[in-house]
Design a protein around this motif. Structure first.
Motif, PDB file in Angstrom:
ATOM      1  N   VAL A   1     -33.259 119.233  37.917  1.00  0.00           N
ATOM      2  CA  VAL A   1     -32.670 118.705  39.003  1.00  0.00           C
ATOM      3  C   VAL A   1     -32.301 119.690  40.210  1.00  0.00           C
ATOM      4  O   VAL A   1     -32.537 119.449  41.423  1.00  0.00           O
ATOM      5  CB  VAL A   1     -31.108 118.479  38.563  1.00  0.00           C
ATOM      6  N   ARG A   2     -32.228 121.224  39.881  1.00  0.00           N
ATOM      7  CA  ARG A   2     -32.204 122.062  40.869  1.00  0.00           C
ATOM      8  C   ARG A   2     -33.518 122.105  41.682  1.00  0.00           C
ATOM      9  O   ARG A   2     -33.377 122.364  42.901  1.00  0.00           O
ATOM     10  CB  ARG A   2     -31.928 123.474  40.158  1.00  0.00           C
TER      11      ARG A   2
ATOM     12  N   VAL B   1     -32.627 114.852  45.188  1.00  0.00           N
ATOM     13  CA  VAL B   1     -31.451 114.371  44.695  1.00  0.00           C
ATOM     14  C   VAL B   1     -30.215 114.203  45.677  1.00  0.00           C
ATOM     15  O   VAL B   1     -29.683 113.349  45.344  1.00  0.00           O
ATOM     16  CB  VAL B   1     -30.882 115.399  43.359  1.00  0.00           C
TER      17      VAL B   1
ATOM     18  N   TRP C   1     -26.449 119.295  45.157  1.00  0.00           N
ATOM     19  CA  TRP C   1     -26.878 119.518  43.953  1.00  0.00           C
ATOM     20  C   TRP C   1     -27.409 120.629  43.229  1.00  0.00           C
ATOM     21  O   TRP C   1     -27.530 120.875  42.259  1.00  0.00           O
ATOM     22  CB  TRP C   1     -27.395 118.201  43.420  1.00  0.00           C
TER      23      TRP C   1
END
Length: 294
Positions: A154-155, A161, A205
């Protein structure tokens, strides 16, 4: 509820908030990136307590630290102390939700003179990723690297995202669907859920996951030695913080009260009446203990 600025020990400007209700002061160590409206039992004038809290570094108006590495557990504990000092509070009941449980527990370990009682809601005091998916029966040796790998993905894709989540429509319908997803459960007012989720999805995010990964390296904590009254509210269907792990963490404490609530990880939204009931009971327990110690 009103917001104000607080200066952390390392100079970082934090955005703090407090309610203006009458009653004893309670320090709230928040879930990562959550908002006051996630605690409907506490932000009403009739709550019976005055809550002081803050937003984590780099979220909801708090600045990121000049040193990007200053997001370890001890930095969040220092922020909690700064919020208490800014409010002129020397000692009070401390409560935490999710990663806030880690901060509250560590505050009690490092500064026992500042904490008169502890309420843990749907969280574990250490081994953050070891508690994720535990309720599904997945072994800890599997779920830790699985969750850590997912967070890093996700990073890495943070821009994408953000592009998706920042444009996701959030209303009563999507809130109701989320409440039937298994991640959340029915029980909360869909309007409260929509308000909380709408602001939550607006995070950066990449930074949010960076905060989580910094706390994921904290090992399980031995709470032996904490002598104040403690209440643990464990969420039976919590896929984020294993209720079994949370219960075992407080089993060594002589003044621990454990209550298992049939909710998801979002216990403050889904069972606000339980939060209010147990918090008032804890405040009463603390008063008895402190009178006996005089």
């Amino acid at each position: 509820m009103r917001e104000h600025d607080v200066r952390a020990a390392d100079g970082t400007r934090l955005r703090g908030w407090c309610t203006e209700s009458e009653g004893p002061v309670v320090l709230l160590c928040p879930g990562l990136g959550t908002i006051p409206e996630a605690w409907p039992a506490l932000v009403l004038p009739s709550s019976g307590v005055r809550v002081i809290s803050w937003y984590h570094r780099g979220t909801m108006g708090s600045d990121r630290p000049a040193d990007p590495g200053r997001i370890a557990l001890e930095d969040h504990v220092d922020d909690a102390v700064a919020v208490m000092d800014a409010a002129g509070v020397r000692r009070c009941v401390v409560m935490g939700w999710s990663v806030g449980v880690m901060v509250a527990a560590e505050l009690a370990r490092r500064h026992p003179e500042r904490v008169s009682g502890l309420l843990f809601a749907a969280g574990v005091p250490g081994d953050l990723f070891g508690g994720v998916l535990g309720v599904l029966g997945i072994p800890a040796a599997v779920r830790r690297p699985l969750v850590r790998g997912g967070a890093r993905a996700v990073r890495a894709a943070g821009g994408l995202v953000d592009a998706v989540l920042h444009r996701l429509p959030v209303n009563r319908l999507t809130a109701t669907l989320l409440q039937h997803s298994g991640f959340m459960l029915p029980g909360a007012d869909p309007a409260d859920v929509a308000k909380a989720v709408r602001r939550f999805l607006g995070h950066d995010w990449r930074w949010y996951v960076t905060l989580a990964l910094a706390l994921a390296e904290v090992p399980g904590r031995d709470l032996t030695g904490i002598g104040c009254p403690v209440t643990l509210l464990a969420a039976r269907f919590d896929v984020v913080a294993d209720p079994g792990l949370a219960t075992r963490a407080v089993a060594c404490l002589p003044q621990a009260r454990v209550r298992v609530v049939p909710t998801s990880h979002f216990l403050p939204l889904e069972a606000p009446e339980v939060i209010a009931e147990e918090l008032h009971l804890l405040v009463a327990r603390v008063a008895v203990v402190e009178r006996a110690g005089r």
